[in-house]
Design a protein around this motif. Structure first.
Motif, mmCIF file in Angstrom:
data_model
loop_
_atom_site.group_PDB
_atom_site.id
_atom_site.type_symbol
_atom_site.label_atom_id
_atom_site.label_comp_id
_atom_site.label_asym_id
_atom_site.label_seq_id
_atom_site.Cartn_x
_atom_site.Cartn_y
_atom_site.Cartn_z
ATOM 1 N N ILE A 105 0.842 -1.200 0.000
ATOM 2 C CA ILE A 105 0.000 0.000 0.000
ATOM 3 C C ILE A 105 0.874 1.246 0.000
ATOM 4 O O ILE A 105 0.632 2.211 -0.736
ATOM 5 N N ASN A 106 1.932 1.220 0.822
ATOM 6 C CA ASN A 106 2.811 2.374 0.918
ATOM 7 C C ASN A 106 3.494 2.675 -0.418
ATOM 8 O O ASN A 106 3.488 3.816 -0.887
ATOM 9 N N VAL A 107 4.070 1.666 -1.032
ATOM 10 C CA VAL A 107 4.738 1.870 -2.326
ATOM 11 C C VAL A 107 3.720 2.253 -3.399
ATOM 12 O O VAL A 107 4.000 3.063 -4.290
ATOM 13 N N GLY A 108 2.519 1.703 -3.305
ATOM 14 C CA GLY A 108 1.486 2.016 -4.286
ATOM 15 C C GLY A 108 1.086 3.477 -4.297
ATOM 16 O O GLY A 108 0.670 3.996 -5.342
ATOM 17 N N GLN A 109 1.199 4.171 -3.160
ATOM 18 C CA GLN A 109 0.863 5.594 -3.122
ATOM 19 C C GLN A 109 1.727 6.394 -4.080
ATOM 20 O O GLN A 109 1.271 7.364 -4.698
ATOM 21 N N ARG A 110 2.964 5.993 -4.213
ATOM 22 C CA ARG A 110 3.874 6.724 -5.101
ATOM 23 C C ARG A 110 3.425 6.580 -6.558
ATOM 24 O O ARG A 110 3.438 7.542 -7.322
ATOM 25 N N GLY A 111 3.030 5.364 -6.905
ATOM 26 C CA GLY A 111 2.530 5.143 -8.260
ATOM 27 C C GLY A 111 1.244 5.895 -8.527
ATOM 28 O O GLY A 111 1.021 6.405 -9.634
ATOM 29 N N ARG A 112 0.371 5.992 -7.520
ATOM 30 C CA ARG A 112 -0.887 6.714 -7.690
ATOM 31 C C ARG A 112 -0.633 8.197 -7.961
ATOM 32 O O ARG A 112 -1.292 8.805 -8.812
ATOM 33 N N VAL A 113 0.319 8.793 -7.220
ATOM 34 C CA VAL A 113 0.607 10.218 -7.404
ATOM 35 C C VAL A 113 1.244 10.462 -8.771
ATOM 36 O O VAL A 113 0.900 11.429 -9.467
ATOM 37 N N ALA A 114 2.159 9.596 -9.184
ATOM 38 C CA ALA A 114 2.775 9.743 -10.506
ATOM 39 C C ALA A 114 1.730 9.596 -11.605
ATOM 40 O O ALA A 114 1.744 10.344 -12.601
ATOM 41 N N ALA A 115 0.796 8.652 -11.427
ATOM 42 C CA ALA A 115 -0.260 8.459 -12.430
ATOM 43 C C ALA A 115 -1.204 9.647 -12.467
ATOM 44 O O ALA A 115 -1.679 10.037 -13.550
ATOM 45 N N LEU A 116 -1.488 10.251 -11.305
ATOM 46 C CA LEU A 116 -2.344 11.437 -11.268
ATOM 47 C C LEU A 116 -1.682 12.601 -11.992
ATOM 48 O O LEU A 116 -2.341 13.358 -12.724
ATOM 49 N N ALA A 117 -0.363 12.746 -11.813
ATOM 50 C CA ALA A 117 0.355 13.806 -12.523
ATOM 51 C C ALA A 117 0.231 13.626 -14.033
ATOM 52 O O ALA A 117 0.023 14.593 -14.774
ATOM 53 N N ALA A 118 0.366 12.383 -14.486
ATOM 54 C CA ALA A 118 0.227 12.119 -15.921
ATOM 55 C C ALA A 118 -1.178 12.455 -16.395
ATOM 56 O O ALA A 118 -1.365 13.057 -17.471
ATOM 57 N N GLU A 119 -2.186 12.084 -15.626
ATOM 58 C CA GLU A 119 -3.563 12.369 -16.014
ATOM 59 C C GLU A 119 -3.817 13.866 -16.113
ATOM 60 O O GLU A 119 -4.485 14.343 -17.030
ATOM 61 N N LEU A 120 -3.256 14.637 -15.171
ATOM 62 C CA LEU A 120 -3.444 16.082 -15.180
ATOM 63 C C LEU A 120 -2.639 16.766 -16.282
ATOM 64 O O LEU A 120 -2.835 17.947 -16.554
ATOM 65 N N CYS A 121 -1.720 16.019 -16.877
ATOM 66 C CA CYS A 121 -0.961 16.536 -18.023
ATOM 67 C C CYS A 121 -1.539 16.015 -19.336
ATOM 68 O O CYS A 121 -0.861 16.020 -20.377
ATOM 69 N N GLY A 122 -2.760 15.524 -19.309
ATOM 70 C CA GLY A 122 -3.416 15.068 -20.529
ATOM 71 C C GLY A 122 -3.165 13.627 -20.868
ATOM 72 O O GLY A 122 -3.410 13.204 -21.999
ATOM 73 N N GLY A 123 -2.622 12.863 -19.923
ATOM 74 C CA GLY A 123 -2.407 11.442 -20.147
ATOM 75 C C GLY A 123 -0.959 11.026 -20.238
ATOM 76 O O GLY A 123 -0.648 9.838 -20.155
ATOM 77 N N ALA A 124 -0.055 11.987 -20.428
ATOM 78 C CA ALA A 124 1.379 11.663 -20.509
ATOM 79 C C ALA A 124 2.193 12.860 -20.051
ATOM 80 O O ALA A 124 1.801 14.015 -20.272
ATOM 81 N N VAL A 125 3.349 12.590 -19.429
ATOM 82 C CA VAL A 125 4.191 13.680 -18.928
ATOM 83 C C VAL A 125 5.393 13.936 -19.823
ATOM 84 O O VAL A 125 6.179 14.843 -19.555
ATOM 85 N N SER A 126 5.553 13.176 -20.869
ATOM 86 C CA SER A 126 6.715 13.328 -21.741
ATOM 87 C C SER A 126 6.827 14.756 -22.266
ATOM 88 O O SER A 126 5.869 15.315 -22.815
ATOM 89 N N GLY A 127 7.989 15.356 -22.067
ATOM 90 C CA GLY A 127 8.238 16.704 -22.544
ATOM 91 C C GLY A 127 7.701 17.801 -21.648
ATOM 92 O O GLY A 127 7.941 18.988 -21.912
#
Length: 450
Positions: free
Chosen positions: A299-321
């Motif tokens: 659960i603890n490690v999964g929180q990090r993945g959730r936040v990274a995935a939320l950042a990608a979603e707020l960037c339109g689905g991908a953070v590249s560039g």
């Protein structure tokens, strides 16, 4: 008393300085000459509030010295083992290599009748191995676990919640006639000012003393992972975990401490301690603890993945560039320790996905920049956020909590922030034009991480 402290990292340096402040004559021993040089001059080789004042007082009084010369321990009455017990590179168990080397070195030099006292966090059963490593030295043995928290280690040493003595025979609190009676008297003399101030003292068996620190950390980790699991449920249900935890914490059976949802825990203790605890349970065939600790860790490690995935979603689905500003590199405020830092874990995940990640932190930049070449580091917060398309608050330093949203909005490209510690006043930030997403606050999109 004349006391030696073997190992001068976070635990040993603070413990040595604290003992000197109590009036003891203390020598701290470490193999790292640079660290010893810093400490001898009254400078801490790491950031810990209040430690340098304590070091300076010990140096000026003449009661505190540091050395690389193990022979300096020969006339000490008590030897504290404070070396690191990191996670093994080949398993979840603790690596006891440093402890073995320190114990053998002390055993070869300790005078007859002195006491060797372990403070390092170790797997249950380690004391029996320590006896073997002492190679028949005529010394008493005790285990005295530490309960320091980085950022408040000095306070935790000067005003601890409790003192635990693990001794040979804990029956009747190691009263007269028991094998551990003399060791208890020795430790009582070491800690006399604390006992006089009313700090509770608990005398236990070796095995109990070895388990106490890991059991306490496992419980704290459980509370943190529990509320983070509730945060995921709140995001799915449109509820607010900050209100949920506030209401739960008013129940005296539960309490508010360690019930704050967010990015989860890290550092050099909690993660490795619960993994070692799990491995110990597995060796002892206690399957329930093994499974329980595995879930807490995931659960603890999964929180990090959730936040990274939320950042990608707020960037339109991908953070590249995309240019992303990360506020925080240390694993928690008031330390420069970056071991198993959740903030840096998220930053590395985003950089690996092609983002241009810029990290700032009040104290941890120097420790981080050489280890993470894929990230850009800025000591200036203004430079870090300049032109950012999204800002992530990942370590809840007071400086970040007190940011002016109006000022910050003028520096970023898009006023979007993920408050992964749930510490910002969301109403004020939204009034300043920001899109604010917390963790489990009901305003985040549902993010599922495989």
């Amino acid at each position: 008393m004349k006391i030696s402290v073997i190992g001068c990292g976070y635990l040993g340096a603070v413990h040595a300085a604290t003992l000197a402040s109590m009036g003891h004559d203390v020598v701290g021993i470490d193999t790292d000459a640079d660290k010893v040089g810093h400490l001898s001059r009254g400078f801490a080789p790491f950031f810990e509030p209040g430690l340098e004042d304590l070091l300076a007082d010990g140096r000026d009084s003449g009661r505190l010295t540091f050395s690389t010369d193990m022979d300096r321990v020969a006339d000490a009455e008590v030897h504290f083992l404070c070396v690191g017990t990191p996670q093994s590179k080949t398993s979840d168990l603790a690596d006891l290599g440093y402890l073995e080397a320190a114990t053998r070195a002390v055993g070869a030099r300790a005078k007859a009748g002195s006491a060797v006292v372990g403070k390092s966090t170790v797997p249950v059963g380690t004391v029996h191995r320590v006896r073997e490593w002492l190679a028949g030295a005529d010394v008493a043995l005790a285990w005295n676990p530490e309960f320091l928290r980085q950022g408040t280690a000095v306070k935790d040493s000067l005003v601890p919640d409790r003192l635990v003595y693990g001794v040979e025979d804990s029956d009747d609190a190691a009263g007269p006639g028991s094998a551990g009676h003399g060791t208890v008297r020795t430790l009582d003399e070491v800690y006399a000012p604390l006992l006089h101030a009313g700090v509770p003292r608990i005398v236990t068996s070796f095995a109990t003393a070895e388990l106490i620190k890991s059991a306490a950390n496992a419980y704290l980790a459980t509370k943190l992972s529990y509320i983070n699991a509730m945060a995921e449920l709140c995001d799915a249900a449109g509820a607010d975990v900050t209100q949920l935890s506030a209401a739960m914490g008013l129940d005296p059976r539960i309490g508010q401490r360690y019930l704050a949802a967010g990015l989860g825990f890290g550092g050099g203790c909690l993660p490795k301690d619960i993994r070692s605890f799990r491995a110990q349970a597995r060796e002892l065939a206690v399957d329930s603890v093994d499974a329980w600790m595995g879930l807490v860790d995931s659960i603890n490690v999964g929180q990090r993945g959730r936040v990274a995935a939320l950042a990608a979603e707020l960037c339109g689905g991908a953070v590249s560039g995309r240019r992303i500003a990360v506020l925080g590199a240390a694993f928690k405020p008031d330390t420069d320790d970056i071991r198993d830092s959740p903030a840096l874990d998220v930053a590395v995940r985003l950089a690996g996905a092609g983002a241009h990640v810029v990290v700032t932190d009040p104290k941890a930049i120097n420790n981080a920049w050489m280890r993470y070449p894929q990230l850009q580091f800025e000591s200036s917060l203004a430079a870090a956020v300049e032109g950012a398309e999204i800002v992530l608050l990942l370590t809840e330093w007071p400086q970040f909590r007190a940011l002016d949203p109006h000022d910050l909005a003028g520096r970023v490209r898009r006023p979007v922030i993920i408050d992964a510690r749930n510490v910002l006043p969301r109403t004020e930030w939204r009034a300043a034009g920001w899109t604010v997403h917390g963790v489990g606050t009901g305003d985040a999109a549902r993010v599922h991480v495989a």
